[in-house]
Each structure stands twice: as C-alpha cells, then as structure tokens.
Design an enzyme around this catalytic site. Structure first.
Site, PDB file in Angstrom:
ATOM      1  N   GLU A 172      -0.608 -12.299   1.711  1.00 25.26           N
ATOM      2  CA  GLU A 172      -1.632 -11.460   1.085  1.00 25.26           C
ATOM      3  C   GLU A 172      -2.425 -12.203   0.005  1.00 25.26           C
ATOM      4  O   GLU A 172      -3.635 -12.014  -0.134  1.00 25.26           O
ATOM      5  CB  GLU A 172      -0.969 -10.209   0.495  1.00 25.26           C
ATOM      6  CG  GLU A 172      -1.948  -9.156   0.061  1.00 25.26           C
ATOM      7  CD  GLU A 172      -1.336  -7.756   0.025  1.00 25.26           C
ATOM      8  OE1 GLU A 172      -0.196  -7.560   0.480  1.00 25.26           O
ATOM      9  OE2 GLU A 172      -2.008  -6.845  -0.474  1.00 25.26           O
ATOM     10  N   TYR A 226       5.355  -5.784  -9.211  1.00 27.20           N
ATOM     11  CA  TYR A 226       4.452  -6.377 -10.200  1.00 27.20           C
ATOM     12  C   TYR A 226       5.263  -6.777 -11.431  1.00 27.20           C
ATOM     13  O   TYR A 226       5.197  -6.129 -12.474  1.00 27.20           O
ATOM     14  CB  TYR A 226       3.365  -5.373 -10.593  1.00 27.20           C
ATOM     15  CG  TYR A 226       2.436  -5.034  -9.443  1.00 27.20           C
ATOM     16  CD1 TYR A 226       1.267  -5.764  -9.228  1.00 27.20           C
ATOM     17  CD2 TYR A 226       2.730  -3.987  -8.577  1.00 27.20           C
ATOM     18  CE1 TYR A 226       0.423  -5.463  -8.172  1.00 27.20           C
ATOM     19  CE2 TYR A 226       1.886  -3.679  -7.523  1.00 27.20           C
ATOM     20  CZ  TYR A 226       0.736  -4.421  -7.328  1.00 27.20           C
ATOM     21  OH  TYR A 226      -0.089  -4.117  -6.283  1.00 27.20           O
ATOM     22  N   SER A 256     -11.523   4.522   5.355  1.00 27.65           N
ATOM     23  CA  SER A 256     -11.937   5.893   5.096  1.00 27.65           C
ATOM     24  C   SER A 256     -10.788   6.808   5.467  1.00 27.65           C
ATOM     25  O   SER A 256     -10.111   6.593   6.472  1.00 27.65           O
ATOM     26  CB  SER A 256     -13.183   6.282   5.893  1.00 27.65           C
ATOM     27  OG  SER A 256     -13.484   7.638   5.586  1.00 27.65           O
ATOM     28  N   PHE A 257     -10.549   7.787   4.641  1.00 26.27           N
ATOM     29  CA  PHE A 257      -9.568   8.817   4.959  1.00 26.27           C
ATOM     30  C   PHE A 257     -10.295  10.150   5.102  1.00 26.27           C
ATOM     31  O   PHE A 257      -9.751  11.219   4.820  1.00 26.27           O
ATOM     32  CB  PHE A 257      -8.473   8.882   3.873  1.00 26.27           C
ATOM     33  CG  PHE A 257      -7.438   7.774   3.969  1.00 26.27           C
ATOM     34  CD1 PHE A 257      -7.442   6.859   5.010  1.00 26.27           C
ATOM     35  CD2 PHE A 257      -6.423   7.671   3.019  1.00 26.27           C
ATOM     36  CE1 PHE A 257      -6.487   5.852   5.103  1.00 26.27           C
ATOM     37  CE2 PHE A 257      -5.465   6.666   3.097  1.00 26.27           C
ATOM     38  CZ  PHE A 257      -5.499   5.752   4.142  1.00 26.27           C
ATOM     39  N   TYR A 289       0.841  -1.209   0.000  1.00 25.88           N
ATOM     40  CA  TYR A 289       0.000   0.000   0.000  1.00 25.88           C
ATOM     41  C   TYR A 289       0.879   1.264   0.000  1.00 25.88           C
ATOM     42  O   TYR A 289       0.383   2.366  -0.197  1.00 25.88           O
ATOM     43  CB  TYR A 289      -0.938   0.047   1.218  1.00 25.88           C
ATOM     44  CG  TYR A 289      -1.937  -1.085   1.301  1.00 25.88           C
ATOM     45  CD1 TYR A 289      -2.141  -1.982   0.252  1.00 25.88           C
ATOM     46  CD2 TYR A 289      -2.710  -1.264   2.448  1.00 25.88           C
ATOM     47  CE1 TYR A 289      -3.051  -3.014   0.356  1.00 25.88           C
ATOM     48  CE2 TYR A 289      -3.632  -2.297   2.551  1.00 25.88           C
ATOM     49  CZ  TYR A 289      -3.784  -3.173   1.507  1.00 25.88           C
ATOM     50  OH  TYR A 289      -4.695  -4.203   1.615  1.00 25.88           O
ATOM     51  N   PRO A 329     -15.549  -4.070   3.003  1.00 25.69           N
ATOM     52  CA  PRO A 329     -16.851  -4.323   3.637  1.00 25.69           C
ATOM     53  C   PRO A 329     -17.918  -3.323   3.213  1.00 25.69           C
ATOM     54  O   PRO A 329     -19.108  -3.587   3.386  1.00 25.69           O
ATOM     55  CB  PRO A 329     -16.548  -4.204   5.128  1.00 25.69           C
ATOM     56  CG  PRO A 329     -15.377  -3.270   5.195  1.00 25.69           C
ATOM     57  CD  PRO A 329     -14.551  -3.589   3.983  1.00 25.69           C
TER      58      PRO A 329
HETATM   59  P1  NAP Z   1     -14.196  -0.324   1.545  1.00 29.39           P
HETATM   60  O1  NAP Z   1     -13.667  -0.182   2.911  1.00 29.39           O
HETATM   61  O2  NAP Z   1     -15.301  -1.281   1.308  1.00 29.39           O
HETATM   62  O3  NAP Z   1     -14.677   1.076   0.974  1.00 29.39           O
HETATM   63  C1  NAP Z   1     -13.830   2.175   0.973  1.00 29.39           C
HETATM   64  C2  NAP Z   1     -14.581   3.302   0.265  1.00 29.39           C
HETATM   65  O4  NAP Z   1     -15.766   3.635   0.986  1.00 29.39           O
HETATM   66  C3  NAP Z   1     -13.761   4.554   0.163  1.00 29.39           C
HETATM   67  O5  NAP Z   1     -14.015   5.144  -1.089  1.00 29.39           O
HETATM   68  C4  NAP Z   1     -14.300   5.430   1.293  1.00 29.39           C
HETATM   69  O6  NAP Z   1     -14.145   6.789   0.960  1.00 29.39           O
HETATM   70  C5  NAP Z   1     -15.760   5.028   1.308  1.00 29.39           C
HETATM   71  N1  NAP Z   1     -16.387   5.140   2.621  1.00 29.39           N
HETATM   72  C6  NAP Z   1     -15.861   4.906   3.849  1.00 29.39           C
HETATM   73  N2  NAP Z   1     -16.777   5.080   4.805  1.00 29.39           N
HETATM   74  C7  NAP Z   1     -17.913   5.445   4.186  1.00 29.39           C
HETATM   75  C8  NAP Z   1     -19.215   5.780   4.635  1.00 29.39           C
HETATM   76  N3  NAP Z   1     -19.509   5.769   5.929  1.00 29.39           N
HETATM   77  N4  NAP Z   1     -20.140   6.125   3.713  1.00 29.39           N
HETATM   78  C9  NAP Z   1     -19.845   6.146   2.403  1.00 29.39           C
HETATM   79  N5  NAP Z   1     -18.644   5.826   1.916  1.00 29.39           N
HETATM   80  C10 NAP Z   1     -17.674   5.478   2.789  1.00 29.39           C
HETATM   81  O7  NAP Z   1     -13.060  -0.718   0.503  1.00 29.39           O
HETATM   82  P2  NAP Z   1     -11.567  -1.192   0.456  1.00 29.39           P
HETATM   83  O8  NAP Z   1     -10.642  -0.057   0.695  1.00 29.39           O
HETATM   84  O9  NAP Z   1     -11.456  -1.956  -0.803  1.00 29.39           O
HETATM   85  O10 NAP Z   1     -11.399  -2.254   1.639  1.00 29.39           O
HETATM   86  C11 NAP Z   1     -11.054  -1.887   2.937  1.00 29.39           C
HETATM   87  C12 NAP Z   1      -9.651  -2.326   3.293  1.00 29.39           C
HETATM   88  O11 NAP Z   1      -9.509  -3.734   3.125  1.00 29.39           O
HETATM   89  C13 NAP Z   1      -8.541  -1.758   2.418  1.00 29.39           C
HETATM   90  O12 NAP Z   1      -8.278  -0.398   2.687  1.00 29.39           O
HETATM   91  C14 NAP Z   1      -7.414  -2.704   2.759  1.00 29.39           C
HETATM   92  O13 NAP Z   1      -6.878  -2.356   4.017  1.00 29.39           O
HETATM   93  C15 NAP Z   1      -8.152  -4.039   2.824  1.00 29.39           C
HETATM   94  N6  NAP Z   1      -8.120  -4.813   1.556  1.00 29.39           N
HETATM   95  C16 NAP Z   1      -7.416  -5.992   1.522  1.00 29.39           C
HETATM   96  C17 NAP Z   1      -7.370  -6.743   0.360  1.00 29.39           C
HETATM   97  C18 NAP Z   1      -6.618  -8.030   0.323  1.00 29.39           C
HETATM   98  O14 NAP Z   1      -6.374  -8.564  -0.765  1.00 29.39           O
HETATM   99  N7  NAP Z   1      -6.253  -8.575   1.462  1.00 29.39           N
HETATM  100  C19 NAP Z   1      -8.047  -6.314  -0.788  1.00 29.39           C
HETATM  101  C20 NAP Z   1      -8.776  -5.122  -0.723  1.00 29.39           C
HETATM  102  C21 NAP Z   1      -8.812  -4.385   0.457  1.00 29.39           C
HETATM  103  P3  NAP Z   1     -13.450   7.869   1.969  1.00 29.39           P
HETATM  104  O15 NAP Z   1     -12.068   7.392   2.246  1.00 29.39           O
HETATM  105  O16 NAP Z   1     -13.480   9.120   1.162  1.00 29.39           O
HETATM  106  O17 NAP Z   1     -14.326   7.934   3.189  1.00 29.39           O
END
Ligand code: NAP
Length: 415
Positions: A120, A132, A274-275, A58, A221
């Site tokens: 991962e 990559y 979220s950031f 990341y 999520p």
């Molecule tokens: P996510 O948490 O499902 O969604 C993030 C998005 O939702 C961002 O655009 C964020 O924007 C927005 N958001 C956050 N809170 C919100 C709310 N209350 N209402 C509306 N929108 C909201 O997606 P993700 O980043 O894919 O997954 C979360 C974490 O999982 C990653 O950051 C990473 O740490 C991990 N991950 C791991 C893998 C793996 O292969 N192991 C793969 C994918 C992800 P803002 O930031 O602008 O709030």
C-alpha cells in the site's frame, strides 16, 4: 481499443487482466453505516462492475467479501469474473508478516485468492496489530523496511496461489527501480496505484510505468470525498472545473464521467468510490462516449501537479496525539466498549472547534491504561494508551443511542 461495458479489461505484464474501472471502497468507517459497503458492492455488480479495490485498513473487507460471495452464490457472477485488489498495510512489511496479512484478508473476504495484492505504501510502520503506531510524542513509529525483502514475500504469495498478481502503490520511480533492479527478481510489479486525475496527471510516472509495462491504477480519480481530515482542500473541487463541466455538457455526461473517461481512454485504470446507487451507476456509464484528441489534450492541460491526498503519515506525524490513525478503544460516559476500528477516523473538531487540537487539550494521564481493542469482534489485540482528550467519534456500541453512524460525545483514549 474499443471499450465496452462487457469488455474493458487490459493485460497486466504477467498475462492476467485488469478491468479499467473498479469500485473504490474506502469510506470513513466511523461515518459509514454498517452494511453500506455490502449494499454498494452488490449494487455495483448488478450495474456491471467486476473490479473492487479494497484494503485491510479500510476495515470493511468483510462486507465486500460477503457481497461478492453472495453474488457468486446466486449465479450473477463467477469468481473468475471478479477482480479484487487487496493491500499490504504498513505494519506488515517484515517478510514473515506478509503471508499472514494476506491470509487475514482472504479469510475476511472468504476468498481462496485475491487477483492483485499490492504494497500500500513504500514505508513501514512498527510491526504489529496497532495499525497507526505512535510514540509518546504522537509521532508515527516507523520501521526500517527492506522493500526488496517485502517484495520477495509477495512473490512467494503469488507462487503459493494466494494472489494472481502482485503490485505496489504510492511508489515513485526510485522505489519502483529498487524492485525492478533487484537481483533475482522473480515477478515484476504489474501495477502501481497512485493518485491520478486531471489536476494530477502524473505524466512522468505514467511514461516510466508505460516503458516498464506497469499499469497505473488511478486512485481518487474524482478528486476524493474532500474529507478535511486527510484531503488537501486548497486544491479546488475537481468536479466543478468549468472545462470538465463544459466538455461533459457536449457529450451529455457529468464532469465525473468525463474525468473517468479521460483516464480510461489513456490506459489508466480508475477506481472511483461511491456508496450511492445513482452515482455508482453514473460512474460506470463511461463506455458509450469518447473524448476527442483535442478534449484529451485540453484536459491534460488542467494538470496542477497538486495532490488531494497528502499522505501526511509519509511526511511524519504532523497531527499531535493521533487525530488520524489512532488505534485504541473509546470510553464513553463511563462505559467501556469496543470501538469497531480503533480510531482510524476520529473527528474531534465539532467539540473543540480547532483542528488539530493543541497538545494541552490532551494531557498524558498518569500511568498507562490498557484497553482491549477488537476490530469487528474478531481477533482482538491490545493497545497501550497514554493520553486522553474529549472528542467526537462515531462508536459501534450496539446500544440504541450510540449505534453505528451516530456521533456521540465521549472521552476517548488514544495511543
Ligand atoms: P474518489 O473516488 O475520487 O471520490 C470519492 C467521492 O466522490 C465520494 O465522496 C463520492 O461520494 C463522490 N462521488 C462518486 N461518484 C460521484 C459522481 N458521479 N459525482 C459526484 N461525486 C461522486 O476518491 P477516493 O475514495 O479517495 O478514491 C477512490 C478509491 O481509491 C478509494 O475508495 C480507495 O479504494 C482507493 N484509494 C487508494 C489509496 C492508496 O493509497 N492506495 C489512497 C486513496 C484512495 P458518494 O460515495 O456519496 O457517491
């Protein structure tokens, strides 16, 4: 189980505990201004988050580590109250590379240990510092991996005290069985981090993991950031689902809070990213309401078995020339500069208007070009680059007109 802001951890099979909610920290490094992860983590700690999900790949672990260390130094939290999950990237699967990779994460974080270290992905890339690696046809260069040997190296890291717990990510049942049935298994995987939300509820994997005392950590999520470069946008936006919105209204909560509560209530750890200060706070406010059994069932009924995260690299290189995951340096208007991250998240569509660009748009240059690549100005490594295309990328030049977060048109070389 009575979950509260101050008490929402569950036991892992090795006796350690994991908070049911953590802050996800992946954000497109080229679109995210420097310091955003740092500020977000500090703010999350103030709101009560104690769990942070990060990864070497990341490229922001230095900001997260700094934020946590400062909050420890100012007495807000103690190190033992923090739960940090780090990840072993695909290029470090050979057993002898596992500990150095973890040590690199620890050094970047300024930690003595991480709480959880996970593989991962269950696939390996050609070992080395090119995150990559691709061949001359733009195909990912895979590496014959012995997952069991990699796992043994993780076990050794746990024994050495570099990580409290060890686990996996993106493993299916068969891959979990490989580890669980490994002769001489010393430590079982305590967790499996996989995509998990109401449109992808993972009932079978969840059941298998429950039977084997493996905690599911649900990534994406909230249904991801819907970034077209790596998200399947055919899947409708999760947070606009009418049922989730209406359940939220009944409880005075947002759809985001409903989907997080849904997973947490069924024992799935969530790591929403979220950031944004307001949403960081909102996502944590899931301990002052609960969903009824009927609501839980209705939400389970939304399952579409569709992934937002397509994990294209697992399916083979579908994007010619490295649209995603390019590791190299950029050259802009005759200037050579160090890209902050190589090209982990390049976006060339604004210029070319197509995605992905046809191969003809990035002809192979005569000869091979070498550019030093120094992520974050720390341990540098070189990448052999063979192609060129016109693209838009976000550079980290330190120049006023090309500061981090500002898009610039440049010629970009990719390996
Ligand atoms: P996510 O948490 O499902 O969604 C993030 C998005 O939702 C961002 O655009 C964020 O924007 C927005 N958001 C956050 N809170 C919100 C709310 N209350 N209402 C509306 N929108 C909201 O997606 P993700 O980043 O894919 O997954 C979360 C974490 O999982 C990653 O950051 C990473 O740490 C991990 N991950 C791991 C893998 C793996 O292969 N192991 C793969 C994918 C992800 P803002 O930031 O602008 O709030």
């Amino acid at each position: 189980m009575n979950l509260t802001v101050g008490s929402h951890s569950i036991y892992l099979s090795d006796g350690n505990k994991i908070p049911l909610i953590g802050l996800g920290t992946y954000s497109d490094p080229y679109k995210t201004p420097k310091g955003t992860a740092y500020e977000s983590v500090k703010c999350a700690i103030n709101f009560g988050y104690r769990h942070f999900d990060g990864a070497l790949v990341y490229f922001n672990e230095h900001e997260i580590g700094q934020a946590i260390c400062e909050k420890i130094a100012d007495g807000t939290v103690k190190r033992e109250e923090i739960f940090y999950c780090g990840k072993l990237w695909n290029t470090f699967h050979p057993p002898e590379l596992v500990r150095p990779a973890l040590e690199k994460t620890l050094k970047t974080l300024q930690f003595d240990y991480v709480d959880l270290y996970i593989i991962e992905l269950p696939l390996a890339f050609k070992p080395g510092d090119t995150f990559y690696p691709r061949d001359e046809n733009g195909k990912y260069i895979y590496h014959k991996a012995d997952l069991c040997a990699t796992w043994e190296a993780l076990e050794a890291c746990k024994d050495a005290g570099l990580t409290k717990s060890i686990g996996v990510s993106n493993f299916n049942r068969r891959q979990l069985e490989m580890i669980l049935n490994k002769p001489g298994l010393k430590h079982k995987p305590v967790s499996n981090q996989v995509e998990c939300h109401p449109y992808f509820t993972q009932p079978k994997l969840l059941e298998y993991c429950r039977q084997n005392n493996i905690v599911i950590v649900g990534y994406s999520p909230l249904g991801t950031s819907r970034d077209a470069s790596w998200v399947n946008l055919k899947c409708p936006p999760l947070l606009e689902d009418p049922l989730l919105v209406s359940i939220g209204k009944k409880h005075g909560k947002s759809a985001a809070q409903v989907v997080l509560r849904f997973n947490v209530q069924r024992g799935v750890v969530v790591i929403p990213k979220s950031f944004n200060q307001k949403r960081i706070k909102e996502d944590f406010e899931i301990f002052d309401f609960s969903l009824t059994e009927d609501e839980m069932k209705a939400i389970e009924g939304l399952n579409k078995n569709i992934r937002f995260v397509e994990l294209l690299m697992v399916r083979g290189a579908r994007w010619p020339g490295g649209a995603v995951g390019w590791t190299g340096s950029c050259s802009s208007v005759g200037l050579r500069f160090e890209s902050r991250l190589g090209c982990l998240a390049m976006d060339w569509r604004p210029v070319l208007g197509v995605s992905p660009p046809p191969p003809a748009l990035h002809p192979v240059l005569p000869g091979r070009l070498r550019f030093p690549v120094t992520p974050y100005g720390t341990s540098g490594f070189e990448s052999v680059c063979v192609c060129v295309c016109v693209c838009v990328c976000v550079c980290d030049l330190g120049l006023p007109w090309l500061t981090s977060g500002q898009p610039c048109t440049c010629r970009s070389f990719f390996s």
